[in-house]
Design a protein around this motif. Structure first.
Motif, mmCIF file in Angstrom:
data_model
loop_
_atom_site.group_PDB
_atom_site.id
_atom_site.type_symbol
_atom_site.label_atom_id
_atom_site.label_comp_id
_atom_site.label_asym_id
_atom_site.label_seq_id
_atom_site.Cartn_x
_atom_site.Cartn_y
_atom_site.Cartn_z
ATOM 1 N N UNK A 87 0.921 -1.094 0.045
ATOM 2 C CA UNK A 87 0.071 0.083 0.101
ATOM 3 C C UNK A 87 0.854 1.096 0.087
ATOM 4 N N UNK A 88 0.486 2.267 -0.564
ATOM 5 C CA UNK A 88 1.413 3.381 -1.042
ATOM 6 C C UNK A 88 0.574 4.693 -0.301
ATOM 7 N N UNK A 89 1.348 5.682 -0.012
ATOM 8 C CA UNK A 89 0.906 6.950 0.539
ATOM 9 C C UNK A 89 -0.109 7.592 -0.524
ATOM 10 N N UNK A 90 0.310 7.617 -1.744
ATOM 11 C CA UNK A 90 -0.417 8.375 -2.604
ATOM 12 C C UNK A 90 -0.645 7.678 -4.094
ATOM 13 N N UNK A 91 -1.396 8.117 -5.093
ATOM 14 C CA UNK A 91 -1.401 7.470 -6.209
ATOM 15 C C UNK A 91 0.053 7.991 -7.094
ATOM 16 N N UNK A 92 0.468 8.824 -6.780
ATOM 17 C CA UNK A 92 1.697 9.510 -7.588
ATOM 18 C C UNK A 92 2.952 8.373 -7.566
ATOM 19 N N UNK A 93 3.093 8.055 -6.076
ATOM 20 C CA UNK A 93 4.062 6.981 -5.601
ATOM 21 C C UNK A 93 3.578 5.755 -6.158
ATOM 22 N N UNK A 94 2.371 5.309 -5.991
ATOM 23 C CA UNK A 94 1.956 3.858 -6.280
ATOM 24 C C UNK A 94 1.931 3.698 -7.640
ATOM 25 N N UNK A 95 1.737 4.538 -8.636
ATOM 26 C CA UNK A 95 1.786 4.527 -10.120
ATOM 27 C C UNK A 95 3.242 4.476 -10.715
ATOM 28 N N UNK A 96 4.070 4.866 -10.030
ATOM 29 C CA UNK A 96 5.432 4.905 -10.351
ATOM 30 C C UNK A 96 6.169 3.694 -10.089
ATOM 31 N N UNK A 97 5.628 3.221 -8.696
ATOM 32 C CA UNK A 97 5.948 1.879 -8.355
ATOM 33 C C UNK A 97 5.727 0.840 -9.337
ATOM 34 N N UNK A 98 4.475 0.795 -9.517
ATOM 35 C CA UNK A 98 4.127 -0.349 -10.644
ATOM 36 C C UNK A 98 4.529 -0.465 -11.887
ATOM 37 N N UNK A 99 5.194 0.706 -12.333
ATOM 38 C CA UNK A 99 5.853 1.043 -13.495
ATOM 39 C C UNK A 99 7.142 0.521 -13.415
ATOM 40 N N UNK A 100 7.833 0.899 -12.325
ATOM 41 C CA UNK A 100 9.229 0.349 -12.008
ATOM 42 C C UNK A 100 9.575 -0.912 -11.959
ATOM 43 N N UNK A 101 8.417 -1.663 -10.975
ATOM 44 C CA UNK A 101 8.376 -3.098 -10.803
ATOM 45 C C UNK A 101 8.366 -3.831 -11.865
ATOM 46 N N UNK A 102 7.399 -3.201 -12.953
ATOM 47 C CA UNK A 102 7.346 -3.968 -14.342
ATOM 48 C C UNK A 102 8.304 -3.925 -15.127
ATOM 49 N N UNK A 103 9.219 -2.810 -15.015
ATOM 50 C CA UNK A 103 10.565 -2.723 -15.776
ATOM 51 C C UNK A 103 11.734 -3.463 -15.222
ATOM 52 N N UNK A 104 11.408 -3.754 -13.978
ATOM 53 C CA UNK A 104 12.520 -4.899 -13.166
ATOM 54 C C UNK A 104 12.032 -6.349 -13.574
ATOM 55 N N UNK A 105 11.135 -6.322 -14.263
ATOM 56 C CA UNK A 105 10.672 -7.885 -14.610
ATOM 57 C C UNK A 105 9.628 -8.768 -13.425
ATOM 58 N N UNK A 106 9.168 -7.496 -12.499
ATOM 59 C CA UNK A 106 8.220 -8.138 -11.514
ATOM 60 C C UNK A 106 6.864 -7.930 -11.882
ATOM 61 N N UNK A 107 5.856 -8.826 -12.010
ATOM 62 C CA UNK A 107 4.589 -8.780 -12.277
ATOM 63 C C UNK A 107 3.720 -8.173 -11.415
ATOM 64 N N UNK A 108 2.819 -7.103 -11.963
ATOM 65 C CA UNK A 108 1.801 -6.509 -10.988
ATOM 66 C C UNK A 108 0.517 -6.684 -11.881
ATOM 67 N N UNK A 109 -0.361 -7.464 -11.221
ATOM 68 C CA UNK A 109 -0.595 -7.780 -9.790
ATOM 69 C C UNK A 109 -0.153 -9.340 -9.592
ATOM 70 N N UNK A 110 0.583 -10.085 -10.625
ATOM 71 C CA UNK A 110 0.932 -11.397 -10.708
ATOM 72 C C UNK A 110 1.942 -11.783 -9.348
#
Length: 350
Positions: free
Chosen positions: A247-270
């Motif tokens: 869970x993230x403080x706000x959407x700006x932080x959370x959206x950037x996290x989703x994009x970065x995780x996917x760039x690192x090959x980590x599936x969201x939400x898999x």
């Protein structure tokens, strides 16, 4: 061609207004610029005199129209998309209350303190501080001069009205939803001292504890920006054991996290589910589809405008003890960044 024999009417001056109102020119100037030492009766007499003579000085120079239009200053953080969407709702709600909004955007090089000074010079009759980062002392100081409303930030200050969502409840709702999907190892990325960061972190901890997951509590430093989300994603990626939900403080932080995780090959939400907070426009971007705790911008704006309308009518600062606090509930908007814990994703045992 103008007829030289036709005499144009003489331009009405501030001295004419002063003569009709029975006051000095300096009093006229102070009355129309919101001077605190001018009584309500004198101010109205000056306004009436100006109206009768048809005197219309520059709106920002003298503030005559501001007095009639019930002008309210609104300070917001330019970089935050939720605050931008909240402004649209405020415009609608303010129009219903006959209020005229004057905006001041806070940026890295144009601070909230500068915004306050600007709006005070403009003669605003009330002030809205949106998700303000000002200290309690600074907010209280503004409230000694004009009615002040803290929007989207809960404060306990005499004379300061509050309209905000229940951040603790919202954070707890996110945790409960993730737990309902089978997640146990849930991490929280905090707001790193941003307004309402402590309340959202507290809601997370309380919910985890209430669900019997206190030993899984982990809080990472974050923030409200894209950069904070990227840094948090990098930290989550190397955590061992890796959490299955965040869970993230706000959407700006959370959206950037989703994009970065996917760039690192980590599936969201898999592999990791992610929940933001605000339901800002960035959350509904189909390339992200962020699950988020929704603050009802329309209801926040409606409640704020109704309260401001009364404060402007009453005139003057709100006496300590007469302030109002209105707390609005939140709801979870489920999109594509959350899912049930998959068979191939193993969190820490509960």
């Amino acid at each position: 061609m103008d007829n030289p024999t036709v005499r144009r009417p003489r331009k009405v001056t501030i001295r004419d207004v002063a003569r009709l109102a029975g006051v000095s020119a300096s009093t006229v100037s102070a009355a129309l610029s919101g001077g605190a030492h001018v009584s309500t009766a004198t101010r109205r007499r000056v306004i009436d005199a100006a109206d009768r003579l048809g005197w219309r000085p520059d709106r920002r120079a003298a503030g005559l129209r501001r007095f009639h239009s019930r002008q309210v200053g609104v300070i917001y953080e330019v970089a935050q998309s939720f605050q931008a969407s909240l402004l649209d709702a405020l415009y609608v709600a303010a129009a219903d209350e006959g209020l005229d909004l004057i905006l001041a955007g806070a940026t890295v090089h144009h601070t909230e303190q500068t915004c306050v000074a600007q709006l005070m010079r403009d003669g605003c009759q009330a002030m809205v501080l949106t998700g303000s980062g000002l200290s309690d002392r600074e907010i209280a100081d503004v409230a000694t001069r004009i009615p002040t409303l803290s929007l989207c930030r809960q404060v306990s200050l005499g004379g300061v009205d509050v309209v905000a969502c229940d951040s603790r409840q919202g954070a707890a709702t996110a945790v409960a939803a993730l737990a309902g999907l089978g997640h146990r190892d849930i991490v929280h990325v905090n707001g790193a001292g941003q307004p309402m960061s402590a309340e959202r972190e507290q809601g997370y901890v309380e919910a985890m504890t209430g669900l019997g997951l206190s030993r899984h509590v982990r809080v990472l430093p974050g923030g409200s920006t894209v950069e904070a989300g990227v840094a948090a994603a990098q930290a989550v990626a190397v955590m061992r054991p890796r959490p299955t939900a965040v869970t993230c403080f706000n959407d700006m932080c959370a959206s950037a996290m989703v994009r970065q995780l996917r760039l690192q090959g980590i599936g969201v939400p898999e592999q990791i589910s992610v929940v933001g907070f605000d339901d800002a426009p960035v959350a509904s971007d189909p390339t992200t589809g962020l699950t988020s705790v929704r603050q009802d911008a329309s209801e926040l704006a409606r409640q704020a405008a109704r309260l401001l309308g009364r404060r402007v009518e009453q005139e003057g600062p709100v006496p300590a003890g007469n302030e109002q606090v209105i707390i609005i509930g939140t709801e979870l908007v489920t999109r594509t960044t959350t899912s049930a814990l998959g068979p191939g994703v193993v969190g820490r045992p509960s």
